[in-house]
Write a protein that holds these residues in place. Structure first.
Motif, PDB file in Angstrom:
ATOM      1  N   LEU A 232       5.900  -2.591   6.815  1.00  0.00           N
ATOM      2  CA  LEU A 232       5.955  -3.042   8.204  1.00  0.00           C
ATOM      3  C   LEU A 232       7.396  -2.957   8.675  1.00  0.00           C
ATOM      4  CD1 LEU A 232       3.658  -6.193   8.246  1.00  0.00           C
ATOM      5  CD2 LEU A 232       3.084  -3.871   8.865  1.00  0.00           C
ATOM      6  N   ILE A 233       7.604  -2.241   9.788  1.00  0.00           N
ATOM      7  CA  ILE A 233       8.931  -2.067  10.353  1.00  0.00           C
ATOM      8  C   ILE A 233       8.872  -2.574  11.792  1.00  0.00           C
ATOM      9  CG2 ILE A 233      10.685  -0.353  10.963  1.00  0.00           C
ATOM     10  CD1 ILE A 233       9.326   1.451   8.802  1.00  0.00           C
ATOM     11  N   PRO A 234       9.807  -3.409  12.213  1.00  0.00           N
ATOM     12  CA  PRO A 234       9.775  -3.863  13.608  1.00  0.00           C
ATOM     13  C   PRO A 234       9.714  -2.666  14.553  1.00  0.00           C
ATOM     14  CG  PRO A 234      11.401  -5.098  12.375  1.00  0.00           C
ATOM     15  CD  PRO A 234      10.901  -4.027  11.458  1.00  0.00           C
ATOM     16  N   GLY A 235       8.759  -2.697  15.485  1.00  0.00           N
ATOM     17  CA  GLY A 235       8.567  -1.555  16.387  1.00  0.00           C
ATOM     18  C   GLY A 235       7.523  -1.862  17.441  1.00  0.00           C
TER      19      GLY A 235
ATOM     20  N   ALA B  71       2.149  -8.097   3.313  1.00  0.00           N
ATOM     21  CA  ALA B  71       3.455  -7.865   3.931  1.00  0.00           C
ATOM     22  C   ALA B  71       3.757  -8.951   4.967  1.00  0.00           C
ATOM     23  CB  ALA B  71       3.495  -6.484   4.573  1.00  0.00           C
ATOM     24  N   LEU B  72       2.742  -9.381   5.717  1.00  0.00           N
ATOM     25  CA  LEU B  72       2.939 -10.441   6.708  1.00  0.00           C
ATOM     26  C   LEU B  72       3.311 -11.759   6.031  1.00  0.00           C
ATOM     27  CD1 LEU B  72       0.026  -9.617   9.156  1.00  0.00           C
ATOM     28  CD2 LEU B  72       2.463  -9.488   9.657  1.00  0.00           C
ATOM     29  N   CYS B  73       2.828 -11.990   4.811  1.00  0.00           N
ATOM     30  CA  CYS B  73       3.221 -13.193   4.067  1.00  0.00           C
ATOM     31  C   CYS B  73       4.682 -13.112   3.643  1.00  0.00           C
ATOM     32  CB  CYS B  73       2.334 -13.379   2.841  1.00  0.00           C
ATOM     33  SG  CYS B  73       0.685 -13.930   3.270  1.00  0.00           S
ATOM     34  N   ASN B  74       5.169 -11.891   3.380  1.00  0.00           N
ATOM     35  CA  ASN B  74       6.587 -11.723   3.051  1.00  0.00           C
ATOM     36  C   ASN B  74       7.472 -12.006   4.254  1.00  0.00           C
ATOM     37  OD1 ASN B  74       5.945 -10.995   0.463  1.00  0.00           O
ATOM     38  ND2 ASN B  74       6.092  -8.808   0.831  1.00  0.00           N
ATOM     39  N   ILE B  75       6.983 -11.672   5.449  1.00  0.00           N
ATOM     40  CA  ILE B  75       7.761 -11.898   6.668  1.00  0.00           C
ATOM     41  C   ILE B  75       7.939 -13.395   6.910  1.00  0.00           C
ATOM     42  CG2 ILE B  75       7.703 -11.693   9.191  1.00  0.00           C
ATOM     43  CD1 ILE B  75       6.288  -9.001   8.775  1.00  0.00           C
ATOM     44  N   ASN B  76       6.813 -14.121   6.867  1.00  0.00           N
ATOM     45  CA  ASN B  76       6.864 -15.554   7.148  1.00  0.00           C
ATOM     46  C   ASN B  76       5.827 -16.263   6.277  1.00  0.00           C
ATOM     47  OD1 ASN B  76       7.015 -18.089   8.173  1.00  0.00           O
ATOM     48  ND2 ASN B  76       6.641 -17.517  10.303  1.00  0.00           N
TER      49      ASN B  76
ATOM     50  N   THR C 232      12.542  -3.781   6.499  1.00  0.00           N
ATOM     51  CA  THR C 232      11.145  -3.429   6.228  1.00  0.00           C
ATOM     52  C   THR C 232      10.534  -4.475   5.322  1.00  0.00           C
ATOM     53  OG1 THR C 232      11.669  -2.104   4.284  1.00  0.00           O
ATOM     54  CG2 THR C 232      11.643  -0.962   6.402  1.00  0.00           C
ATOM     55  N   TYR C 233       9.248  -4.715   5.518  1.00  0.00           N
ATOM     56  CA  TYR C 233       8.490  -5.636   4.685  1.00  0.00           C
ATOM     57  C   TYR C 233       7.360  -4.837   4.070  1.00  0.00           C
ATOM     58  CZ  TYR C 233      10.975  -8.922   7.639  1.00  0.00           C
ATOM     59  OH  TYR C 233      11.945  -9.603   8.302  1.00  0.00           O
ATOM     60  N   SER C 234       7.128  -5.037   2.770  1.00  0.00           N
ATOM     61  CA  SER C 234       6.124  -4.206   2.111  1.00  0.00           C
ATOM     62  C   SER C 234       5.065  -5.055   1.431  1.00  0.00           C
ATOM     63  CB  SER C 234       6.788  -3.280   1.100  1.00  0.00           C
ATOM     64  OG  SER C 234       7.409  -4.036   0.106  1.00  0.00           O
ATOM     65  N   GLY C 235       3.910  -4.428   1.243  1.00  0.00           N
ATOM     66  CA  GLY C 235       2.806  -5.063   0.537  1.00  0.00           C
ATOM     67  C   GLY C 235       1.901  -3.985  -0.026  1.00  0.00           C
ATOM     68  N   THR C 236       1.269  -4.284  -1.139  1.00  0.00           N
ATOM     69  CA  THR C 236       0.355  -3.339  -1.770  1.00  0.00           C
ATOM     70  C   THR C 236      -1.052  -3.888  -1.696  1.00  0.00           C
ATOM     71  OG1 THR C 236       2.092  -2.683  -3.302  1.00  0.00           O
ATOM     72  CG2 THR C 236      -0.151  -2.079  -3.892  1.00  0.00           C
ATOM     73  N   GLY C 237      -1.989  -3.025  -1.305  1.00  0.00           N
ATOM     74  CA  GLY C 237      -3.387  -3.432  -1.252  1.00  0.00           C
ATOM     75  C   GLY C 237      -4.234  -2.512  -2.109  1.00  0.00           C
ATOM     76  N   ARG C 238      -5.253  -3.069  -2.741  1.00  0.00           N
ATOM     77  CA  ARG C 238      -6.174  -2.270  -3.546  1.00  0.00           C
ATOM     78  C   ARG C 238      -7.604  -2.648  -3.208  1.00  0.00           C
ATOM     79  NH1 ARG C 238      -2.464  -4.099  -6.995  1.00  0.00           N
ATOM     80  NH2 ARG C 238      -0.939  -2.613  -7.772  1.00  0.00           N
TER      81      ARG C 238
END
Length: 137
Positions: A27-30, A93-98, A11-17
């Motif tokens: 984000l979980i592959p699916g 979260a997408l930045c954490n992925i790549n 899982t990849y995570s991100g926090t937004g405010r």
């Protein structure tokens, strides 16, 4: 055996405010499902095409709309603030992925946190800046 299959699920995570809304995004592959606070995303965002478009924007920009399931826990504010918070959380979260996704998302403005929040009310006024009617006599 069962714990091993849970570990392989990345899982990849991100926090937004945004305003007073906070969204914790995983984000979980699916297959591209959006789940917000345990409800389907379409139903939580009241089937509003605008809110759905805002929420999915970073994934559409990168062409990953059907690659990841999105699980969101959000609280505070209204639907507009929550939709924008979800967008920022997904982008982070997408930045954490790549890390290569960062330049594309930054140029689209999806990684910028909108700093505008409601101004506090001041004493002697009716709202933040609205004063009572002035009477000369």
């Amino acid at each position: 055996m069962n714990s091993l299959s849970n570990q392989s699920r990345v899982t990849y995570s991100g926090t937004g405010r945004r305003k007073s809304s906070i969204a914790r995004v995983r984000l979980i592959p699916g297959s591209g499902k959006l789940i917000i606070n345990g409800l389907p995303g379409e139903s939580y965002l009241q089937f509003s095409p605008n809110y759905l478009r805002i929420s999915y924007a970073p994934l559409r920009t990168l062409g990953l709309s059907t690659e990841y399931d999105i699980h969101v826990k959000t609280k505070g504010g209204g639907l507009t603030g929550q939709a924008d918070a979800i967008r920022l959380g997904i982008a982070r979260a997408l930045c954490n992925i790549n890390p290569e996704n960062r330049s594309t998302l930054k140029s689209e403005g999806y990684l910028t946190r909108d700093p505008r929040v409601k101004e506090r009310r001041k004493y002697g006024l009716r709202k933040a800046r609205k004063a009572p009617q002035y009477s000369k006599r």
